[in-house]
Structure formats: C-alpha cells, structure tokens
Design an enzyme around this catalytic site. Structure first.
Site, PDB file in Angstrom:
ATOM      1  N   ASP A   7       0.879  -1.156   0.000  1.00  0.00           N
ATOM      2  CA  ASP A   7       0.000   0.000   0.000  1.00  0.00           C
ATOM      3  C   ASP A   7       0.922   1.212   0.000  1.00  0.00           C
ATOM      4  O   ASP A   7       2.111   1.106   0.372  1.00  0.00           O
ATOM      5  CB  ASP A   7      -0.852  -0.063   1.277  1.00  0.00           C
ATOM      6  CG  ASP A   7      -1.600   1.214   1.572  1.00  0.00           C
ATOM      7  OD1 ASP A   7      -1.452   1.730   2.701  1.00  0.00           O
ATOM      8  OD2 ASP A   7      -2.309   1.735   0.681  1.00  0.00           O
ATOM      9  N   ASP A   9       0.079   5.137   0.907  1.00  0.00           N
ATOM     10  CA  ASP A   9      -0.041   6.114   1.996  1.00  0.00           C
ATOM     11  C   ASP A   9      -0.110   5.443   3.360  1.00  0.00           C
ATOM     12  O   ASP A   9      -0.958   4.586   3.595  1.00  0.00           O
ATOM     13  CB  ASP A   9      -1.286   6.988   1.766  1.00  0.00           C
ATOM     14  CG  ASP A   9      -1.180   7.810   0.483  1.00  0.00           C
ATOM     15  OD1 ASP A   9      -2.220   8.176  -0.073  1.00  0.00           O
ATOM     16  OD2 ASP A   9      -0.051   8.057   0.024  1.00  0.00           O
ATOM     17  N   ASP A  17      -5.200  12.812   6.861  1.00  0.00           N
ATOM     18  CA  ASP A  17      -6.658  12.765   6.702  1.00  0.00           C
ATOM     19  C   ASP A  17      -7.126  13.790   5.669  1.00  0.00           C
ATOM     20  O   ASP A  17      -8.257  13.728   5.192  1.00  0.00           O
ATOM     21  CB  ASP A  17      -7.347  13.026   8.049  1.00  0.00           C
ATOM     22  CG  ASP A  17      -7.189  11.831   8.999  1.00  0.00           C
ATOM     23  OD1 ASP A  17      -7.370  12.014  10.217  1.00  0.00           O
ATOM     24  OD2 ASP A  17      -6.857  10.731   8.509  1.00  0.00           O
ATOM     25  N   GLN A  52      -6.604   6.021  -4.585  1.00  0.00           N
ATOM     26  CA  GLN A  52      -6.370   7.458  -4.743  1.00  0.00           C
ATOM     27  C   GLN A  52      -7.684   8.159  -5.084  1.00  0.00           C
ATOM     28  O   GLN A  52      -7.844   8.768  -6.147  1.00  0.00           O
ATOM     29  CB  GLN A  52      -5.287   7.712  -5.793  1.00  0.00           C
ATOM     30  CG  GLN A  52      -3.902   7.284  -5.326  1.00  0.00           C
ATOM     31  CD  GLN A  52      -3.437   8.016  -4.062  1.00  0.00           C
ATOM     32  OE1 GLN A  52      -3.693   9.216  -3.917  1.00  0.00           O
ATOM     33  NE2 GLN A  52      -2.794   7.291  -3.162  1.00  0.00           N
ATOM     34  N   CYS A  97     -16.333   0.670  -8.550  1.00  0.00           N
ATOM     35  CA  CYS A  97     -15.277   0.089  -9.404  1.00  0.00           C
ATOM     36  C   CYS A  97     -14.816  -1.246  -8.829  1.00  0.00           C
ATOM     37  O   CYS A  97     -15.159  -1.620  -7.702  1.00  0.00           O
ATOM     38  CB  CYS A  97     -14.097   1.051  -9.503  1.00  0.00           C
ATOM     39  SG  CYS A  97     -13.141   1.210  -7.972  1.00  0.00           S
ATOM     40  N   LYS A 101      -9.659  -0.762  -3.069  1.00  0.00           N
ATOM     41  CA  LYS A 101      -9.589  -1.663  -1.889  1.00  0.00           C
ATOM     42  C   LYS A 101     -10.724  -1.291  -0.944  1.00  0.00           C
ATOM     43  O   LYS A 101     -11.063  -0.107  -0.818  1.00  0.00           O
ATOM     44  CB  LYS A 101      -8.228  -1.463  -1.190  1.00  0.00           C
ATOM     45  CG  LYS A 101      -7.015  -1.852  -2.034  1.00  0.00           C
ATOM     46  CD  LYS A 101      -5.701  -1.470  -1.334  1.00  0.00           C
ATOM     47  CE  LYS A 101      -5.529   0.037  -1.321  1.00  0.00           C
ATOM     48  NZ  LYS A 101      -4.224   0.435  -0.734  1.00  0.00           N
TER      49      LYS A 101
HETATM   50  O1  LIG Z   1      -3.362   4.043   1.723  1.00  0.00           O
HETATM   51  P1  LIG Z   1      -3.543   4.206   0.223  1.00  0.00           P
HETATM   52  O2  LIG Z   1      -4.510   3.207  -0.373  1.00  0.00           O
HETATM   53  O3  LIG Z   1      -2.202   4.253  -0.518  1.00  0.00           O
HETATM   54  O4  LIG Z   1      -4.175   5.704  -0.003  1.00  0.00           O
HETATM   55  C1  LIG Z   1      -5.106   6.237   0.930  1.00  0.00           C
HETATM   56  C2  LIG Z   1      -5.470   7.608   0.374  1.00  0.00           C
HETATM   57  O5  LIG Z   1      -6.027   7.476  -0.903  1.00  0.00           O
HETATM   58  C3  LIG Z   1      -6.501   8.321   1.201  1.00  0.00           C
HETATM   59  O6  LIG Z   1      -7.595   7.439   1.407  1.00  0.00           O
HETATM   60  C4  LIG Z   1      -8.692   8.125   2.025  1.00  0.00           C
HETATM   61  O7  LIG Z   1      -9.750   7.207   2.176  1.00  0.00           O
HETATM   62  P2  LIG Z   1     -11.025   7.302   1.170  1.00  0.00           P
HETATM   63  O8  LIG Z   1     -10.511   6.950  -0.215  1.00  0.00           O
HETATM   64  O9  LIG Z   1     -11.546   8.727   1.233  1.00  0.00           O
HETATM   65  O10 LIG Z   1     -12.012   6.267   1.715  1.00  0.00           O
HETATM   66  C5  LIG Z   1      -8.291   8.667   3.414  1.00  0.00           C
HETATM   67  O11 LIG Z   1      -7.998   7.556   4.259  1.00  0.00           O
HETATM   68  C6  LIG Z   1      -7.029   9.535   3.295  1.00  0.00           C
HETATM   69  O12 LIG Z   1      -6.554   9.862   4.583  1.00  0.00           O
HETATM   70  C7  LIG Z   1      -5.950   8.818   2.539  1.00  0.00           C
HETATM   71  O13 LIG Z   1      -4.866   9.724   2.281  1.00  0.00           O
HETATM   72 MG   LIG Z   2      -2.647   3.335   3.387  1.00  0.00          MG
HETATM   73 ZN   LIG Z   3     -11.160   1.954  -8.821  1.00  0.00          ZN
END
Ligand SMILES: O=P(O)(O)OC[C@@H](O)[C@H]1O[C@@H](OP(=O)(O)O)[C@@H](O)[C@@H](O)[C@@H]1O
Ligand SMILES: [Mg+2]
Ligand SMILES: [Zn+2]
Length: 177
Positions: A7, A9, A17, A52, A97, A101
C-alpha cells in the site's frame, strides 16, 4: 519470483486525513525508501497498490499523482533499487469500481502483470481495507503500525495478519530470513 506488494499512503509515505495532494506533501516515512531499495537489491520485486480517491474528489490530478510516483522511483533509484508496477484506483467510494480496496482488483492486476499467483504474497498495508483485499485473493495480509496502522490494529483483523512496526522491519524480516 519474490513479489512484495505495498500500500502507499501510511506505508511508504506519511498519510494525512486531508489526503496527500502534492509532491511536496508526499514525504517518505523514515527508512521506507531504504527498505524498498534493499528489498529490490536482494531480488524482490516491490509493487504498489494504492487507493487514490483524491483524484475523483478533485483534490489533485493524474499528473500530480504521476509526479509523486516519479519521486518515489527517483529516491529508490538513488539508493540503487527500483520500484515495480504501481497500480492506483482513481475512483470514489460510490463509483462501484473493481479496483478500490478492499476489493482485490489492483492485486489481481499486479499478479497478471507479473504472471504470478497471489497465494501467500505479502500485501503490506495500514488500513483494514488493505488487509481485506489481501485476504480476498489468498495473499498474506501484513499490517504496519505506521500511518493508520495503530488505529487499524485495534480493529478485528483478518486471521493470519502479520504485524510489523514499519516497512524497514518487514524488509529486515524478508531479507534476513
Ligand atoms: O493508503 P492508500 O490506499 O495508498 O491511499 C489512501 C489515500 O487514498 C486516502 O484514502 C482516504 O480514504 P477514502 O478513499 O476517502 O475512503 C483517506 O484515508 C485519506 O486519509 C488517505 O490519504
Ligand atoms: Mg494506506
Ligand atoms: Zn477503482
């Protein structure tokens, strides 16, 4: 083939957040670049599967996302390693989609790219959705305590989830055992 899927982030870079919206906000976690480079130099293929939804939400565009990934590749290359396939889901939670995840679509894409089975391939994440995606395709869920990992650790985790402090600890385990 020694394949490790990460993964992004909260595992490779600090998460927020408020989303990671620019290259300037994309800051590697301590030891993560070195860990990827060491794994790569030890013969591991390190791929990335990242949600993303900030793209769908309009917080940043694909060019910015690509710039973040170019930066990741540049930093790992400076340490003599390389990053494998990076797959992202640009969709929002309500788009239905197959790649976001906890759905395993991105893991399947990576497996197809390398023509390997996902069984027991370690997928390292900081969120429950990461671990659930791994479980859905018989990969091995691995939780790191960085990013949202400590909060995730307090939840009910998929059976067999391995827990490590950070990516550096995972690299040490895989390289030296
Ligand atoms: O951890 P990976 O998958 O690499 O990326 C997570 C990010 O796309 C963002 O995903 C968002 O969740 P939502 O997509 O809003 O449910 C939030 O959790 C953000 O804090 C976070 O930066
Ligand atoms: Mg992550
Ligand atoms: Zn997708």
């Amino acid at each position: 083939m020694k394949l490790l899927i990460l993964d992004r982030d909260g595992v490779i870079n600090y998460d927020s957040d408020a989303y990671i919206k620019s290259v300037e906000e994309w800051i590697p976690l301590p030891g993560s670049i070195e860990a990827i480079a060491q794994l790569s130099k030890a013969g591991w293929t390190v791929a990335v599967a990242t949600n993303q939804s900030g793209i769908a939400r309009g917080y940043y565009d694909l060019a910015t996302l690509d710039a973040m990934h170019a930066r990741l590749r540049e930093l790992v290359a400076e340490q003599g390693g390389e990053v494998g396939l990076i797959v992202y889901c640009p969709h929002g939670p309500d788009e239905g989609c197959d790649c976001r995840k906890p759905k395993p679509g991105m893991l399947k894409t990576i497996a197809q790219h390398y023509n390997v089975a996902l069984t027991n391939v370690w997928f390292v994440g900081d969120s429950l959705g990461d671990l659930e995606a791994a479980k859905a395709v018989d990969s091995h869920p691995v939780l790191v305590k960085t990013g949202k990992g400590e909060k995730t650790q307090a939840k009910t985790l998929p059976v067999g989830t391995l827990i490590f402090d950070d990516l550096a600890a995972i690299a040490a385990e895989l390289i030296h055992n």
